[in-house]
Design a protein around this motif. Structure first.
Motif, short mmCIF file in Angstrom:
data_model
loop_
_atom_site.label_atom_id
_atom_site.label_comp_id
_atom_site.label_asym_id
_atom_site.label_seq_id
_atom_site.Cartn_x
_atom_site.Cartn_y
_atom_site.Cartn_z
N LEU A 285 3.86 17.32 7.02
CA LEU A 285 4.10 16.62 5.76
C LEU A 285 4.11 15.11 5.96
N ARG A 286 4.73 14.68 7.05
CA ARG A 286 4.76 13.25 7.35
C ARG A 286 3.37 12.73 7.69
N ARG A 287 2.64 13.49 8.49
CA ARG A 287 1.29 13.05 8.89
C ARG A 287 0.36 12.96 7.68
N LEU A 288 0.50 13.88 6.74
CA LEU A 288 -0.32 13.82 5.53
C LEU A 288 -0.11 12.51 4.78
N ASP A 289 1.14 12.15 4.59
CA ASP A 289 1.44 10.92 3.87
C ASP A 289 0.97 9.68 4.64
N ILE A 290 1.13 9.72 5.96
CA ILE A 290 0.66 8.61 6.79
C ILE A 290 -0.85 8.49 6.72
N SER A 291 -1.53 9.63 6.79
CA SER A 291 -3.00 9.62 6.71
C SER A 291 -3.47 9.06 5.38
N GLN A 292 -2.84 9.50 4.30
CA GLN A 292 -3.21 9.02 2.97
C GLN A 292 -3.03 7.51 2.86
N ALA A 293 -1.89 7.01 3.33
CA ALA A 293 -1.59 5.58 3.21
C ALA A 293 -2.46 4.73 4.14
N THR A 294 -2.78 5.28 5.31
CA THR A 294 -3.53 4.50 6.31
C THR A 294 -5.00 4.37 5.96
N PHE A 295 -5.59 5.42 5.41
CA PHE A 295 -7.04 5.44 5.23
C PHE A 295 -7.48 5.21 3.79
N VAL A 296 -6.56 4.93 2.88
CA VAL A 296 -6.93 4.80 1.48
C VAL A 296 -7.87 3.64 1.22
N LYS A 297 -7.82 2.60 2.03
CA LYS A 297 -8.70 1.45 1.81
C LYS A 297 -10.16 1.80 2.10
N SER A 298 -10.39 2.66 3.08
CA SER A 298 -11.76 3.02 3.44
C SER A 298 -12.21 4.34 2.82
N LEU A 306 -0.30 11.36 -6.82
CA LEU A 306 0.89 11.80 -6.10
C LEU A 306 0.72 11.54 -4.61
N LYS A 307 1.85 11.47 -3.91
CA LYS A 307 1.81 11.48 -2.45
C LYS A 307 1.23 12.81 -2.00
N ALA A 308 0.54 12.79 -0.86
CA ALA A 308 -0.08 14.01 -0.35
C ALA A 308 0.94 15.13 -0.19
N SER A 309 2.11 14.82 0.35
CA SER A 309 3.12 15.85 0.58
C SER A 309 3.64 16.46 -0.71
N ASP A 310 3.56 15.70 -1.81
CA ASP A 310 4.02 16.24 -3.09
C ASP A 310 3.10 17.35 -3.61
N TYR A 311 1.80 17.25 -3.29
CA TYR A 311 0.90 18.33 -3.66
C TYR A 311 1.23 19.61 -2.88
#
Length: 386
Positions: A285-298, A306-311
């Motif tokens: 769950l933590r890695r999903l949110d980190i991945s979403q936040a880290t790679f959203v620019k590219s 929603l946050k990835a973990s919320d889905y």
């Protein structure tokens, strides 16, 4: 007195133990000769004897009484209701579960998998799936507590859509979809939108299950010049190193579904990850949110409402193993994710899974325990719940 009592228990994982011609007898005539023999591995040494013994007790009241008395001790084909639907109804009375998802055990080896390193033709692949779904629906028919789990591979989207429609028509309450990706496309490719739309509109969840992700690790890791057996007494079933990797393919599959926005596009689509453990979801769950936040620019499509973990919390459910620290998992990941399962009548489920779950959850609130034993399953199954 039933095995489980005092509250509602919904069982998110149980199985039938197929006879050699069980699926073939439900196949269309032009498919039967093209199906592979049932691949039961080490179980082949005991299956015929166990089936004969179980068949004999039909006319032996003493043998029936003995099977009932040893409900949680007899496993595999020897178990009460392992392959006889009438016995299974009696077994469910004695188990005390209000609802039970029913998967096959080996049946998909007739037409799907890595067993001969050659993919089945579309005719055999989807003809086999159709026979599977007829057979499991027939087994569960007549008892609303038994919920049939169909099987549909995604290899050819238009054929997958057709077999989903047919499985639902037959009465399947959920669809097992392989977590091994189909051919060269992600399950989130737009070509599969019709699959997810059909499941959403039918209010039928998709399920990932152990065995649907292909080989967990390369064979070479087992070539260690050390003696080994497995739960079936041979060497091709789940072993220690398989256990370490068993969650990896479903984790990747579900990560892709979340990050590629499938649950945003299909908000009522629900899924479950069955018999692949749950300890891994805490860091996931933590890695999903980190991945979403880290790679959203590219990867602009990661900019979801929603946050990835919320889905995950909204759309997915998981079954811990009874030997995992379920209380800790629930405390760390939240009460809305985990479900009770017995794995009946597989030996992996143990002789007393309920006791093991109880011992690992002493500090959970009554609300959290109710969610684990009943409500999270009902949420996943929606209108298909018993």
């Amino acid at each position: 007195m039933p095995y489980a009592e005092g509250r509602i228990f919904n069982d998110a994982d149980s199985h039938i133990m197929e006879t050699r011609d069980w699926l073939i007898s439900h196949a269309d005539a032009d498919i039967r000769e093209k199906l592979r023999p049932l691949a039961i591995g080490s179980g082949g040494r005991m299956v015929d004897k166990a089936i004969a013994h179980a068949n004999d007790r039909v006319s032996d009241p003493a043998a029936v009484a003995d099977a009932e008395k040893n409900l949680m001790l007899r496993k595999g084909w020897e178990a009460l209701g392992a392959f006889d639907p009438n016995e299974r109804r009696r077994a469910l009375d004695l188990l005390g579960f209000s609802s039970q998802l029913v998967f096959t055990t080996f049946a998909i080896t007739h037409f799907w998998g890595e067993f001969d390193q050659v993919r089945s033709t579309p005719e055999v692949l989807y003809g086999g799936a159709r026979a599977h779904n007829r057979a499991i629906a027939d087994f569960c028919r007549g008892d609303k507590r038994l919920l049939a789990v169909g099987f549909v591979p995604l290899d050819i989207p238009e054929l997958a859509e057709k077999e989903i429609d047919e499985a639902v028509r037959l009465g399947c309450a959920a669809i097992h979809i392989p977590s091994l990706p189909p051919a060269k496309k992600s399950p989130t490719h737009p070509d599969f939108n019709g699959v997810w739309a059909r499941l959403q509109d039918a209010d039928v969840p998709f399920l990932l299950h152990v065995g649907g992700g292909g080989r967990a690790i390369p064979r070479a890791f087992h070539n260690n010049d050390r003696p080994v057996t497995d739960f079936l007494g041979g060497g091709e079933n789940i072993r220690s190193k398989d256990f370490m990797a068993i969650h990896m393919m479903p984790e990747i599959f579900l990560s892709t579904m979340v990050l590629d926005g499938i649950f945003e596009q299909f908000p009522r689509l629900r899924g479950g990850c069955i018999e692949q453990g749950a300890m891994w979801i805490v860091p996931w769950l933590r890695r999903l949110d980190i991945s979403q936040a880290t790679f959203v620019k590219s990867e602009k499509y990661l900019s979801l409402p929603l946050k990835a973990s919320d889905y995950v919390r909204r759309n997915l459910r998981f079954t811990p193993y009874p030997h995992e620290p379920v209380g800790w998992i629930v405390e760390q990941a939240g009460p809305e994710l985990c479900m009770f399962s017995s794995d009946y009548p597989h030996i992996e489920g143990g002789r007393n899974p309920l006791k093991r779950f109880e011992l690992s959850t002493p500090n959970l609130s009554e609300v959290a325990r109710e969610r684990f034993y009943a409500t999270n399953y009902a949420d996943m199954m929606g209108s298909r719940a018993a």
